[in-house]
Design a protein around this motif. Sequence first.
Motif, PDB file in Angstrom:
ATOM      1  N   GLN A  13      72.469  32.513  39.273  1.00 33.15           N
ATOM      2  CA  GLN A  13      71.799  33.525  38.441  1.00 33.15           C
ATOM      3  C   GLN A  13      72.430  33.640  37.055  1.00 33.15           C
ATOM      4  O   GLN A  13      73.660  33.637  36.948  1.00 33.15           O
ATOM      5  CB  GLN A  13      71.945  34.903  39.084  1.00 33.15           C
ATOM      6  N   GLY A  21      84.926  32.055  41.388  1.00 33.21           N
ATOM      7  CA  GLY A  21      84.200  32.035  42.667  1.00 33.21           C
ATOM      8  C   GLY A  21      82.929  31.203  42.550  1.00 33.21           C
ATOM      9  O   GLY A  21      82.636  30.368  43.410  1.00 33.21           O
ATOM     10  N   ASN A  22      82.178  31.403  41.466  1.00 34.26           N
ATOM     11  CA  ASN A  22      80.959  30.609  41.253  1.00 34.26           C
ATOM     12  C   ASN A  22      81.317  29.128  41.116  1.00 34.26           C
ATOM     13  O   ASN A  22      80.611  28.256  41.624  1.00 34.26           O
ATOM     14  CB  ASN A  22      80.230  31.025  39.967  1.00 34.26           C
ATOM     15  N   TYR A 130      63.828  39.305  47.368  1.00 32.85           N
ATOM     16  CA  TYR A 130      64.713  38.288  46.795  1.00 32.85           C
ATOM     17  C   TYR A 130      64.895  37.057  47.698  1.00 32.85           C
ATOM     18  O   TYR A 130      64.723  35.917  47.269  1.00 32.85           O
ATOM     19  CB  TYR A 130      66.058  38.986  46.508  1.00 32.85           C
ATOM     20  N   ASP A 137      62.468  28.678  46.391  1.00 33.74           N
ATOM     21  CA  ASP A 137      63.183  27.804  45.441  1.00 33.74           C
ATOM     22  C   ASP A 137      63.540  26.477  46.106  1.00 33.74           C
ATOM     23  O   ASP A 137      63.359  25.400  45.537  1.00 33.74           O
ATOM     24  CB  ASP A 137      64.520  28.439  45.002  1.00 33.74           C
ATOM     25  N   GLY A 149      78.286  29.452  48.148  1.00 29.55           N
ATOM     26  CA  GLY A 149      79.419  30.200  48.678  1.00 29.55           C
ATOM     27  C   GLY A 149      78.999  30.907  49.962  1.00 29.55           C
ATOM     28  O   GLY A 149      77.802  31.021  50.271  1.00 29.55           O
ATOM     29  N   ASP A 151      78.797  33.926  50.755  1.00 29.84           N
ATOM     30  CA  ASP A 151      77.964  35.140  50.662  1.00 29.84           C
ATOM     31  C   ASP A 151      76.460  34.854  50.769  1.00 29.84           C
ATOM     32  O   ASP A 151      75.673  35.776  50.949  1.00 29.84           O
ATOM     33  CB  ASP A 151      78.268  35.911  49.348  1.00 29.84           C
ATOM     34  N   GLN A 152      76.072  33.586  50.650  1.00 26.56           N
ATOM     35  CA  GLN A 152      74.637  33.264  50.699  1.00 26.56           C
ATOM     36  C   GLN A 152      74.176  32.807  52.085  1.00 26.56           C
ATOM     37  O   GLN A 152      73.007  32.466  52.278  1.00 26.56           O
ATOM     38  CB  GLN A 152      74.304  32.165  49.666  1.00 26.56           C
ATOM     39  N   PRO A 206      85.429  28.882  50.339  1.00 27.96           N
ATOM     40  CA  PRO A 206      84.021  29.261  50.466  1.00 27.96           C
ATOM     41  C   PRO A 206      83.768  30.693  49.992  1.00 27.96           C
ATOM     42  O   PRO A 206      82.651  31.070  49.673  1.00 27.96           O
ATOM     43  CB  PRO A 206      83.735  29.141  51.960  1.00 27.96           C
ATOM     44  N   VAL A 208      85.902  33.083  47.429  1.00 27.20           N
ATOM     45  CA  VAL A 208      87.064  33.376  46.584  1.00 27.20           C
ATOM     46  C   VAL A 208      87.157  34.896  46.460  1.00 27.20           C
ATOM     47  O   VAL A 208      86.165  35.566  46.182  1.00 27.20           O
ATOM     48  CB  VAL A 208      86.904  32.713  45.194  1.00 27.20           C
ATOM     49  N   MET A 218      85.574  38.054  44.895  1.00 29.23           N
ATOM     50  CA  MET A 218      85.607  37.969  43.425  1.00 29.23           C
ATOM     51  C   MET A 218      84.170  38.090  42.934  1.00 29.23           C
ATOM     52  O   MET A 218      83.297  37.368  43.418  1.00 29.23           O
ATOM     53  CB  MET A 218      86.218  36.639  42.965  1.00 29.23           C
TER      54      MET A 218
HETATM   55  P1  TYM Z   1      74.954  33.863  42.415  1.00 28.75           P
HETATM   56  O1  TYM Z   1      74.381  33.609  41.074  1.00 28.75           O
HETATM   57  O2  TYM Z   1      75.367  35.231  42.784  1.00 28.75           O
HETATM   58  O3  TYM Z   1      76.191  32.935  42.647  1.00 28.75           O
HETATM   59  C1  TYM Z   1      76.124  31.554  42.395  1.00 28.75           C
HETATM   60  C2  TYM Z   1      76.911  30.789  43.446  1.00 28.75           C
HETATM   61  O4  TYM Z   1      78.266  31.210  43.442  1.00 28.75           O
HETATM   62  C3  TYM Z   1      78.670  31.533  44.766  1.00 28.75           C
HETATM   63  N1  TYM Z   1      79.686  32.603  44.710  1.00 28.75           N
HETATM   64  C4  TYM Z   1      80.875  32.513  45.294  1.00 28.75           C
HETATM   65  N2  TYM Z   1      81.453  31.541  46.029  1.00 28.75           N
HETATM   66  C5  TYM Z   1      82.706  31.763  46.480  1.00 28.75           C
HETATM   67  N3  TYM Z   1      83.411  32.909  46.217  1.00 28.75           N
HETATM   68  C6  TYM Z   1      82.871  33.909  45.475  1.00 28.75           C
HETATM   69  N4  TYM Z   1      83.576  35.004  45.211  1.00 28.75           N
HETATM   70  C7  TYM Z   1      81.544  33.739  44.984  1.00 28.75           C
HETATM   71  N5  TYM Z   1      80.711  34.509  44.235  1.00 28.75           N
HETATM   72  C8  TYM Z   1      79.578  33.798  44.076  1.00 28.75           C
HETATM   73  C9  TYM Z   1      77.397  31.990  45.453  1.00 28.75           C
HETATM   74  O5  TYM Z   1      77.517  31.893  46.863  1.00 28.75           O
HETATM   75  C10 TYM Z   1      76.384  31.039  44.882  1.00 28.75           C
HETATM   76  O6  TYM Z   1      76.395  29.819  45.603  1.00 28.75           O
HETATM   77  N6  TYM Z   1      71.133  33.943  45.584  1.00 28.75           N
HETATM   78  C11 TYM Z   1      71.943  33.059  44.787  1.00 28.75           C
HETATM   79  C12 TYM Z   1      71.163  32.246  43.777  1.00 28.75           C
HETATM   80  C13 TYM Z   1      70.011  31.473  44.350  1.00 28.75           C
HETATM   81  C14 TYM Z   1      70.088  30.332  45.168  1.00 28.75           C
HETATM   82  C15 TYM Z   1      68.745  29.927  45.399  1.00 28.75           C
HETATM   83  C16 TYM Z   1      71.147  29.633  45.739  1.00 28.75           C
HETATM   84  C17 TYM Z   1      68.683  31.736  44.111  1.00 28.75           C
HETATM   85  N7  TYM Z   1      67.922  30.778  44.749  1.00 28.75           N
HETATM   86  C18 TYM Z   1      68.437  28.838  46.208  1.00 28.75           C
HETATM   87  C19 TYM Z   1      70.834  28.518  46.530  1.00 28.75           C
HETATM   88  C20 TYM Z   1      69.515  28.136  46.757  1.00 28.75           C
HETATM   89  C21 TYM Z   1      72.941  33.919  44.026  1.00 28.75           C
HETATM   90  O7  TYM Z   1      72.744  35.070  43.816  1.00 28.75           O
HETATM   91  O8  TYM Z   1      73.964  33.265  43.537  1.00 28.75           O
END
Ligand code: TYM
Length: 354
Positions: A13, A21-22, A130, A137, A149, A151-152, A206, A208, A218
């Motif tokens: 996003q 983390g991202n 969402y 997607d 990560g 969280d998904q 996976p 952070v 994070m």
């Molecule tokens: P978003 O934008 O919040 O985060 C992007 C990616 O970063 C990972 N992530 C983390 N990984 C490890 N530790 C952390 N602290 C951390 N914070 C964020 C997220 O898991 C993600 O992989 N819903 C998704 C975006 C999305 C998407 C999709 C992903 C929309 N359509 C289709 C995969 C497939 C999201 O909000 O990511």
Amino acid sequence: MSEFKKVVFSGVQPTGNLHLGNYLGAIRKFVALQEGNDCIYCVVDMHALTAQLVHEDMPNQIRSIAAAFIASGIDPEKHIVFNQSAVPQHAELAWIFNCVARIGWMNRMTQFKDKAGKDREQASLGLYAYPSLMAADILVYRGTHVPVGDDQKQHLELARDIAMKFNLDYAEHIRKTDYGIDITVGNEPVHAYFPMVEPLIDGPAPRVMSLRDGTKKMSKSDPSDLSRINLMDDEEAISKKIRKAKTDPEGLPSEIDGLKGRPEADNLVGIYAALADRSKAEVLAEFGGQQFSVFKPALVDLAVNVLSPITSEMRRLMSDTSHIDAILRNGGERARARAEVTMKEVRDIVGFLY
Ligand code: TYM
């Protein structure tokens, strides 16, 4: 029995600064998966409206995520980099998925509960739906593998449920076309149009955690900037944040078991391992018995070595956005052509006339 062609899809996003983390949970994995795979990486601008309706500078937020992809090493010629809204087929499929998914499934989504907070009646319908857009997607490219990560994870389980229900509800229609293939799900044979997506979550980091509290993720929304390392942080900021990171008084253990009950130590070791492309066990074999006063400076050096070339390349790309814009425009066209192949078939399966 056959298999779907392997297609890697993921999205990020354009909301605020990217953080470590991202990078470790997602973007670094995107880069590694390029070799030998067909990859599609998306800046999910439509999803960003669920967090905040009006964005100060949406175009540059979109560009900066694309710049982070490119600066990290994603090849936009071999693979596809684009922004979601450039491909209206995502929204079209999401509508069909809204009709497939059940309200009970949505009510179980922990991220919705967290983000909606106490006043759920005031949350937008978009935030609620969402995960259905997220499934679209991936599945509009019949994506099979999704690096994300931790969280998904729940959202990807929902994408599997949606795909499975679509396959079963429209089984007769899918059979009448030659669009489906025979797969096994568990031990059951299924004639499927959509694949069962596989999350790719593993790795040393996976999830952070915050540098201020090892029990919290994070996150962009944490009010304390000291809790995260941003991809745009300079050497001084990275060094300060790691030096100030919360730890406990013990030294580092030599075995993974010794990290149990020590979330901050576990987090820093995971970050080191992910940045160095090593396992946590390997990192502990090197640093076991050492104090944080030795480990933290080593982590600062490593983080600066890995991140500073990415940061400076992102800055360079953002100083003249014409290159990024050309990548996004070209990626959007290629993504649209592929998504339209799927949507033509889906319209046919559902029975729409056009
Ligand atoms: P978003 O934008 O919040 O985060 C992007 C990616 O970063 C990972 N992530 C983390 N990984 C490890 N530790 C952390 N602290 C951390 N914070 C964020 C997220 O898991 C993600 O992989 N819903 C998704 C975006 C999305 C998407 C999709 C992903 C929309 N359509 C289709 C995969 C497939 C999201 O909000 O990511």
